[in-house]
Design an enzyme around this catalytic site. Structure first.
Site, PDB file in Angstrom:
ATOM      1  N   LYS A 126     -46.833 -17.206-116.764  1.00  0.00           N
ATOM      2  CA  LYS A 126     -46.611 -15.997-117.560  1.00  0.00           C
ATOM      3  C   LYS A 126     -45.969 -14.898-116.715  1.00  0.00           C
ATOM      4  CE  LYS A 126     -48.909 -17.464-121.319  1.00  0.00           C
ATOM      5  NZ  LYS A 126     -49.320 -18.795-120.867  1.00  0.00           N
ATOM      6  N   LYS A 161     -51.261 -12.221-125.395  1.00  0.00           N
ATOM      7  CA  LYS A 161     -51.661 -13.550-124.937  1.00  0.00           C
ATOM      8  C   LYS A 161     -52.352 -13.466-123.586  1.00  0.00           C
ATOM      9  CE  LYS A 161     -46.831 -14.470-123.603  1.00  0.00           C
ATOM     10  NZ  LYS A 161     -45.687 -15.371-123.844  1.00  0.00           N
ATOM     11  N   ARG A 211     -37.016 -24.607-125.016  1.00  0.00           N
ATOM     12  CA  ARG A 211     -37.372 -25.079-123.684  1.00  0.00           C
ATOM     13  C   ARG A 211     -36.078 -25.531-122.984  1.00  0.00           C
ATOM     14  NH1 ARG A 211     -41.651 -27.264-121.119  1.00  0.00           N
ATOM     15  NH2 ARG A 211     -42.560 -25.239-121.698  1.00  0.00           N
ATOM     16  N   ARG A 226     -38.597 -25.501-130.017  1.00  0.00           N
ATOM     17  CA  ARG A 226     -39.880 -25.760-130.673  1.00  0.00           C
ATOM     18  C   ARG A 226     -40.013 -24.782-131.839  1.00  0.00           C
ATOM     19  NH1 ARG A 226     -42.199 -25.726-125.485  1.00  0.00           N
ATOM     20  NH2 ARG A 226     -41.216 -23.682-125.361  1.00  0.00           N
ATOM     21  N   ARG A 234     -46.458 -19.720-133.660  1.00  0.00           N
ATOM     22  CA  ARG A 234     -46.242 -20.384-132.375  1.00  0.00           C
ATOM     23  C   ARG A 234     -45.422 -21.648-132.569  1.00  0.00           C
ATOM     24  NH1 ARG A 234     -52.445 -21.116-131.024  1.00  0.00           N
ATOM     25  NH2 ARG A 234     -52.284 -21.804-133.191  1.00  0.00           N
ATOM     26  N   ASP A 274     -38.859 -20.997-121.020  1.00  0.00           N
ATOM     27  CA  ASP A 274     -39.058 -20.775-122.446  1.00  0.00           C
ATOM     28  C   ASP A 274     -38.267 -19.539-122.847  1.00  0.00           C
ATOM     29  OD1 ASP A 274     -40.713 -22.932-122.499  1.00  0.00           O
ATOM     30  OD2 ASP A 274     -42.582 -21.795-122.662  1.00  0.00           O
ATOM     31  N   GLU A 282     -41.404 -17.292-120.673  1.00  0.00           N
ATOM     32  CA  GLU A 282     -42.235 -17.927-119.650  1.00  0.00           C
ATOM     33  C   GLU A 282     -41.347 -18.747-118.725  1.00  0.00           C
ATOM     34  OE1 GLU A 282     -45.637 -20.189-120.863  1.00  0.00           O
ATOM     35  OE2 GLU A 282     -46.277 -18.704-122.355  1.00  0.00           O
ATOM     36  N   ASN A 284     -42.096 -22.097-116.672  1.00  0.00           N
ATOM     37  CA  ASN A 284     -43.082 -23.154-116.476  1.00  0.00           C
ATOM     38  C   ASN A 284     -42.724 -23.983-115.245  1.00  0.00           C
ATOM     39  OD1 ASN A 284     -44.763 -23.174-119.198  1.00  0.00           O
ATOM     40  ND2 ASN A 284     -42.632 -22.782-119.707  1.00  0.00           N
TER      41      ASN A 284
END
Length: 319
Positions: A126, A161, A211, A226, A234, A274, A282, A284
């Site tokens: 994050k 979040k 992604r 997504r 989400r 993301d 984000e 990852n």
């Protein structure tokens, strides 16, 4: 090469979509030897080196269910493997943190660990976006409820979040009416004891939370969008998001290359960005996914590209 995968138990893999499995399958096809262990099996003792106790050498069967067989079990010194791939899924909890220290000790002993354990610690998924404010939307990181109220008053429609969430867990949206903002804030920040992230809601989420996969600093040519389903906000696959592979846009590519140029030299061979609209949400680095969905929908062999990069990384002189 002999490759050690530090991962979740092999028995729980969903091989039809698991990215670590895709890595293993491609490595095996090239004749590399596969070893596997769980994070809990890592150990160090004075006078010895970091070892995966009871590591399993596995071969792949090609069967969708009973997909591996164990050829041997022994204590494997990490420095004796050609490469160690840290593929333990989040959450990034205390045990994960301790594992990165064991892996860093293994590096000092001669092991090659990917992604770099220090880089894993330095880039929480994050908070890593804070280094790149030019690519993110309005964002607040705080434990202060008053600051969250002010942020909501300014931006009206917001997402809250937890910093240690995964798979969309614990994400809340609060609209202009502010309904339940106080209760949600108390739940996430535990009455001021825990830091949370607050971001302006990005309506582009209806087109997908993209992604973008970076391998050795370069994005592959497709992204996996997504897309939230029904009334869900989400897009995470873990909560029912629909994954749709799309060509990378010019903006996606520019963002990815700019971030990759900074992060790849730090030992982050494999990154999953993301992106919603044109905003990174984000970064990852622990156990990014998406290989199989992109390959199945586009034919682009992501695992081959990754294994090429892995082989090149192992061949490079250390320094």
């Amino acid at each position: 090469m002999e490759l050690l995968f530090v991962a979740d138990p092999l028995e729980v893999f969903k091989t039809y979509k698991d990215t670590t499995f895709a890595m293993m399958r491609e490595a095996a096809a090239r004749g590399h030897v596969l070893w596997a262990c769980e994070q809990r099996q890592l150990a160090w003792q004075r006078g010895a080196r970091v070892t995966a106790r009871g590591a399993r050498r596995v071969s792949l069967t090609g069967d969708a269910d009973d997909w591996f067989t164990v050829e041997a079990t022994r204590d494997l010194v990490l420095a004796d493997a050609s490469a160690v791939l840290m593929r333990k899924d989040p959450p990034f909890d205390s045990e994960y943190f301790y594992a990165t220290h064991l892996l860093e000790q293994a590096e000092r002993e001669g092991a090659r660990v990917l992604n770099s354990p220090r880089a894993l610690r330095d880039h929480p998924e994050k908070l890593a976006i804070l280094e790149f404010p030019q690519f993110i939307g309005p964002t607040l990181v705080t434990r202060d409820a008053a600051a969250i109220r002010d942020f909501h008053a300014e931006h009206q429609d917001i997402i809250l979040k937890p910093l240690d969430g995964m798979g969309g867990m614990g994400i809340f949206r609060v609209g202009p009416d502010g309904l339940n903002l106080g209760s949600i804030t108390e739940t996430l920040n535990q009455h001021g004891r825990t830091t949370v992230m607050v971001q302006k809601y990005l309506p582009e989420i209806v087109q997908g939370d993209k992604r973008i996969i970076l391998i050795d600093g370069e994005p592959i040519p497709h992204t996996l969008a997504r897309i939230p389903q029904g009334s869900e906000i989400r897009g995470n696959m873990a909560v029912g998001g629909k994954g749709v592979a799309q060509p990378l846009s010019d903006t996606d590519r520019d963002i990815a290359r700019a971030i990759g140029a900074v992060l790849a030299p730090r030992g982050l061979l494999f990154i999953g960005l993301d992106v919603i609209g044109d905003c990174v949400t984000e970064i990852n680095v622990t156990s990014p996914t998406g290989f199989q969905e992109i390959t199945q929908q586009t034919g682009y062999a992501v695992a081959q590209r990754f294994t090429d990069a892995l082989e090149a990384a192992v061949a490079r002189p250390r320094g």
